[in-house]
Design a protein around this motif. Sequence first.
Motif, PDB file in Angstrom:
ATOM      1  N   GLY A   1      -0.914   0.686   3.354  1.00 55.89           N
ATOM      2  CA  GLY A   1      -1.662   1.384   2.309  1.00 55.89           C
ATOM      3  C   GLY A   1      -1.084   2.758   2.031  1.00 55.89           C
ATOM      4  N   GLY A   2      -1.428   3.287   0.865  1.00 50.77           N
ATOM      5  CA  GLY A   2      -0.988   4.618   0.484  1.00 50.77           C
ATOM      6  C   GLY A   2      -1.968   5.681   0.943  1.00 50.77           C
ATOM      7  N   GLU A   3      -2.137   6.705   0.114  1.00 50.74           N
ATOM      8  CA  GLU A   3      -3.090   7.788   0.404  1.00 50.74           C
ATOM      9  C   GLU A   3      -4.527   7.309   0.193  1.00 50.74           C
TER      10      GLU A   3
ATOM     11  N   ALA B   1      -1.281   3.311   6.899  1.00 47.12           N
ATOM     12  CA  ALA B   1      -1.408   3.970   5.598  1.00 47.12           C
ATOM     13  C   ALA B   1      -0.976   5.426   5.694  1.00 47.12           C
ATOM     14  N   LYS B   2      -0.808   6.044   4.525  1.00 48.33           N
ATOM     15  CA  LYS B   2      -0.503   7.482   4.492  1.00 48.33           C
ATOM     16  C   LYS B   2      -1.727   8.274   4.936  1.00 48.33           C
ATOM     17  N   SER B   3      -2.915   7.834   4.543  1.00 43.12           N
ATOM     18  CA  SER B   3      -4.171   8.403   5.041  1.00 43.12           C
ATOM     19  C   SER B   3      -5.255   7.354   4.849  1.00 43.12           C
ATOM     20  N   ILE B   4      -6.291   7.421   5.691  1.00 46.82           N
ATOM     21  CA  ILE B   4      -7.389   6.457   5.660  1.00 46.82           C
ATOM     22  C   ILE B   4      -8.693   7.235   5.564  1.00 46.82           C
ATOM     23  N   ALA B   5      -9.559   6.817   4.635  1.00 44.15           N
ATOM     24  CA  ALA B   5     -10.858   7.468   4.474  1.00 44.15           C
ATOM     25  C   ALA B   5     -11.641   7.389   5.787  1.00 44.15           C
ATOM     26  N   ARG B   6     -12.321   8.479   6.113  1.00 44.02           N
ATOM     27  CA  ARG B   6     -12.974   8.637   7.416  1.00 44.02           C
ATOM     28  C   ARG B   6     -13.954   7.505   7.750  1.00 44.02           C
ATOM     29  N   ILE B   7     -14.853   7.171   6.857  1.00 41.40           N
ATOM     30  CA  ILE B   7     -15.861   6.154   7.172  1.00 41.40           C
ATOM     31  C   ILE B   7     -15.212   4.782   7.292  1.00 41.40           C
ATOM     32  N   HIS B   8     -14.262   4.496   6.415  1.00 41.93           N
ATOM     33  CA  HIS B   8     -13.579   3.194   6.499  1.00 41.93           C
ATOM     34  C   HIS B   8     -12.789   3.092   7.803  1.00 41.93           C
ATOM     35  N   LYS B   9     -12.178   4.189   8.231  1.00 40.80           N
ATOM     36  CA  LYS B   9     -11.449   4.185   9.505  1.00 40.80           C
ATOM     37  C   LYS B   9     -12.393   3.767  10.636  1.00 40.80           C
TER      38      LYS B   9
ATOM     39  N   MET C   1      -3.699   3.024  11.581  1.00 42.98           N
ATOM     40  CA  MET C   1      -2.540   3.848  11.911  1.00 42.98           C
ATOM     41  C   MET C   1      -2.126   4.649  10.682  1.00 42.98           C
ATOM     42  N   ILE C   2      -1.625   5.855  10.922  1.00 37.41           N
ATOM     43  CA  ILE C   2      -1.166   6.735   9.851  1.00 37.41           C
ATOM     44  C   ILE C   2       0.343   6.921  10.009  1.00 37.41           C
ATOM     45  N   PHE C   3       1.078   6.835   8.907  1.00 35.98           N
ATOM     46  CA  PHE C   3       2.513   7.102   8.966  1.00 35.98           C
ATOM     47  C   PHE C   3       2.730   8.537   9.455  1.00 35.98           C
ATOM     48  N   ALA C   4       3.521   8.720  10.520  1.00 37.58           N
ATOM     49  CA  ALA C   4       3.868  10.076  10.959  1.00 37.58           C
ATOM     50  C   ALA C   4       4.671  10.776   9.862  1.00 37.58           C
TER      51      ALA C   4
END
Length: 188
Positions: free
Chosen positions: A69-71, A96-104, A115-118
């Motif tokens: 996923g993207g941002e 993903a580049k970032s994941i929304a807090r509640i969905h995470k 996981m978030i891309f470093a």
Amino acid sequence: VPEPPAQHLCVPVSLKGGDNISTDDITPASAEFSSMRSNIPLMSRYCYHRYAPDFAARAKELGSSIIIGGENYGQGSSREHAAINPMYLGVKCVIAKSIARIHKGNLVNHGIIPMIFADPADYDRLEQGDELEITGLLDQIPARRVTVTDRTKGISFETVLDLTDAEIQVVLSGGQLRYLKKQLEENC
């Protein structure tokens, strides 16, 4: 109820999504779909239906997979089925580049490793269908950094797990239900 994560994971990318994929994109919201909420096999057929109509069939055929996923992946409402349906279809991780807090939190609860891309630029190097491999996954999770190898392209990249200690334990257990069962067994 998903199985706990394996030490070795080698699965294809079943979907590469863009930025701002909402929980409505993952699991449609309407009166028509609300009636399916308790029928996960039926509802999962519509997972990503308006975004990628062939996703559910593809994921089911693959058996296990990873979503890219993207941002702001999973933004919008806190629809729990947006994690349940991919879990039912064999999704093991979302990178993903970032994941929304509640969905995470919902991903963690249902045994999907967020996981978030470093390095967000690594997103551009991956494609749907690439085979991703993670060795020593269970050893890497507590360190909150996981190395992923794209076997199709012969490249590796780093991911970060932005998780609390409690969330790490839930992920290692395979989701909240397995974690709670384990806690009950230990306390009885």
